[in-house]
Write a protein that holds these residues in place. Structure first.
Motif, short mmCIF file in Angstrom:
data_model
loop_
_atom_site.label_atom_id
_atom_site.label_comp_id
_atom_site.label_asym_id
_atom_site.label_seq_id
_atom_site.Cartn_x
_atom_site.Cartn_y
_atom_site.Cartn_z
N ARG A 1 0.85 -1.20 0.00
CA ARG A 1 0.00 0.00 0.00
C ARG A 1 0.87 1.24 0.00
O ARG A 1 1.81 1.34 0.77
CB ARG A 1 -0.91 0.01 1.22
CG ARG A 1 -1.92 -1.10 1.23
CD ARG A 1 -2.69 -1.14 2.55
NE ARG A 1 -3.35 0.10 2.87
CZ ARG A 1 -4.63 0.37 2.64
NH1 ARG A 1 -5.39 -0.53 2.09
NH2 ARG A 1 -5.14 1.53 2.96
N LYS A 2 0.53 2.19 -0.87
CA LYS A 2 1.24 3.47 -0.92
C LYS A 2 0.20 4.58 -0.78
O LYS A 2 -0.79 4.60 -1.51
CB LYS A 2 1.98 3.64 -2.25
CG LYS A 2 3.10 2.66 -2.47
CD LYS A 2 3.75 2.88 -3.82
CE LYS A 2 4.80 1.81 -4.08
NZ LYS A 2 5.33 1.88 -5.44
N THR A 3 0.42 5.46 0.17
CA THR A 3 -0.46 6.62 0.31
C THR A 3 0.28 7.85 -0.22
O THR A 3 1.49 7.97 -0.05
CB THR A 3 -0.86 6.84 1.78
OG1 THR A 3 0.30 7.02 2.56
CG2 THR A 3 -1.65 5.66 2.31
N TYR A 4 -0.44 8.73 -0.85
CA TYR A 4 0.15 9.95 -1.36
C TYR A 4 -0.93 11.01 -1.55
O TYR A 4 -2.12 10.72 -1.42
CB TYR A 4 0.93 9.70 -2.66
CG TYR A 4 0.09 9.31 -3.85
CD1 TYR A 4 -0.22 10.24 -4.83
CD2 TYR A 4 -0.39 8.01 -4.00
CE1 TYR A 4 -0.99 9.90 -5.92
CE2 TYR A 4 -1.16 7.66 -5.09
CZ TYR A 4 -1.46 8.61 -6.05
OH TYR A 4 -2.22 8.26 -7.11
N LYS A 5 -0.50 12.21 -1.83
CA LYS A 5 -1.41 13.34 -2.00
C LYS A 5 -1.32 13.82 -3.44
O LYS A 5 -0.23 14.02 -3.98
CB LYS A 5 -0.99 14.47 -1.04
CG LYS A 5 -1.89 15.64 -1.02
CD LYS A 5 -2.87 15.48 0.10
CE LYS A 5 -3.58 16.80 0.35
NZ LYS A 5 -4.81 16.62 1.05
N ILE A 6 -2.46 14.00 -4.07
CA ILE A 6 -2.52 14.52 -5.43
C ILE A 6 -2.64 16.04 -5.32
O ILE A 6 -3.57 16.56 -4.70
CB ILE A 6 -3.72 13.92 -6.21
CG1 ILE A 6 -3.56 12.40 -6.29
CG2 ILE A 6 -3.83 14.55 -7.59
CD1 ILE A 6 -4.76 11.68 -6.84
N LEU B 1 -4.18 9.68 -13.64
CA LEU B 1 -3.86 9.41 -12.24
C LEU B 1 -3.07 8.11 -12.07
O LEU B 1 -2.30 7.96 -11.12
CB LEU B 1 -5.15 9.33 -11.41
CG LEU B 1 -5.96 10.62 -11.26
CD1 LEU B 1 -7.27 10.34 -10.55
CD2 LEU B 1 -5.15 11.66 -10.50
N LEU B 2 -3.26 7.18 -12.99
CA LEU B 2 -2.57 5.89 -12.92
C LEU B 2 -1.16 5.94 -13.50
O LEU B 2 -0.34 5.05 -13.25
CB LEU B 2 -3.37 4.81 -13.66
CG LEU B 2 -4.74 4.47 -13.07
CD1 LEU B 2 -5.49 3.52 -13.99
CD2 LEU B 2 -4.59 3.88 -11.69
N ALA B 3 -0.86 6.98 -14.27
CA ALA B 3 0.44 7.09 -14.96
C ALA B 3 1.64 7.00 -14.02
O ALA B 3 2.61 6.30 -14.35
CB ALA B 3 0.49 8.36 -15.78
N PRO B 4 1.65 7.64 -12.84
CA PRO B 4 2.83 7.54 -11.98
C PRO B 4 3.16 6.10 -11.54
O PRO B 4 4.29 5.80 -11.19
CB PRO B 4 2.47 8.39 -10.76
CG PRO B 4 1.40 9.31 -11.22
CD PRO B 4 0.67 8.58 -12.30
N PHE B 5 2.16 5.23 -11.58
CA PHE B 5 2.36 3.83 -11.19
C PHE B 5 2.58 2.90 -12.38
O PHE B 5 2.80 1.71 -12.21
CB PHE B 5 1.16 3.32 -10.38
CG PHE B 5 0.87 4.17 -9.17
CD1 PHE B 5 1.69 4.11 -8.06
CD2 PHE B 5 -0.19 5.04 -9.16
CE1 PHE B 5 1.45 4.90 -6.96
CE2 PHE B 5 -0.46 5.83 -8.06
CZ PHE B 5 0.37 5.76 -6.96
N GLY B 6 2.47 3.44 -13.59
CA GLY B 6 2.61 2.62 -14.78
C GLY B 6 1.46 1.63 -14.94
O GLY B 6 1.63 0.56 -15.50
N GLU B 7 0.30 2.01 -14.47
CA GLU B 7 -0.85 1.09 -14.47
C GLU B 7 -1.92 1.45 -15.50
O GLU B 7 -3.01 0.88 -15.49
CB GLU B 7 -1.50 1.07 -13.08
CG GLU B 7 -0.67 0.43 -12.00
CD GLU B 7 -0.78 -1.09 -11.97
OE1 GLU B 7 -1.25 -1.70 -12.96
OE2 GLU B 7 -0.38 -1.67 -10.95
#
Length: 189
Positions: free
Chosen positions: A51-56, A74-80
């Motif tokens: 689990r990773k928590t972060y702020k947009i 929104l999924l781009a930073p995770f490559g998803e």
């Protein structure tokens, strides 16, 4: 030809040895996966969950303005981006994004707080625990043969030794203890 107790012990040693070697892989697989399954409340035997928590930082649109393209960004930073399946709003300000393979992203569109949950399969332990759930008819046959083999290994081990170390001595005490302890847990816990 007369059958002697020494012949019984001799054949017990041979059978015990050979079946023990043959089934040792299965004993190890069941033992290791059994330990993991006993601790399912702390270890997921099938998946590793991160689990990773972060702020947009950017302002996010609400439910009616949220498009698939904005979700993919929104999924781009995770490559998803390529694993997107769908998204929905279980609450007015909370969006949940489902990804192929079980991973997901939950975003509070009002505050920008986000939680990315990545699921990856545990290849070895997951496969081992799968055997406990009987993955198919072919496995049922082998598991039954394994169970009969364990019975034979146990009986041959019981009759193998004589005297103070055998069934009449220390071995008998250990046999009774090995039966009584599971019965105590079965009836009292």
């Amino acid at each position: 030809m007369k059958f002697k107790s020494s012949d019984l012990r001799k054949w017990s040693r041979i059978i015990h040895r050979d079946l023990s070697f043959f089934f040792s892989g299965m004993v190890l697989i069941y033992a290791i996966s059994g330990i993991v399954m006993n601790h399912r409340d702390t270890i997921n035997p099938n998946f590793s969950i991160e689990r990773k928590t972060y702020k947009i930082a950017e302002t996010l649109p609400g439910k009616s303005e949220m498009t698939k393209e904005k979700v993919l960004a929104l999924l781009a930073p995770f490559g998803e981006e390529e694993h997107y399946t769908k998204h929905y709003f279980p609450q007015t300000d909370v969006m949940k994004v489902f990804l192929k393979g079980g991973s997901n992203l939950v975003v509070d569109v009002r505050t920008g707080d986000a939680v990315y949950e990545s699921l990856t399969r545990r290849p070895l332990i997951g496969a081992m625990t799968r055997l406990h759930y009987n993955p198919g008819q072919w496995w049922t046959y082998f598991a039954d043969i394994f169970a009969v083999g364990l019975i034979i290994i146990t009986v041959s081990g019981i009759v193998m030794l004589k005297g103070k170390k055998g069934l009449i001595g220390r071995g008998g005490v250990e046999l009774v203890a090995g039966i009584v302890i599971p019965l105590i847990f079965l009836f009292f816990f």
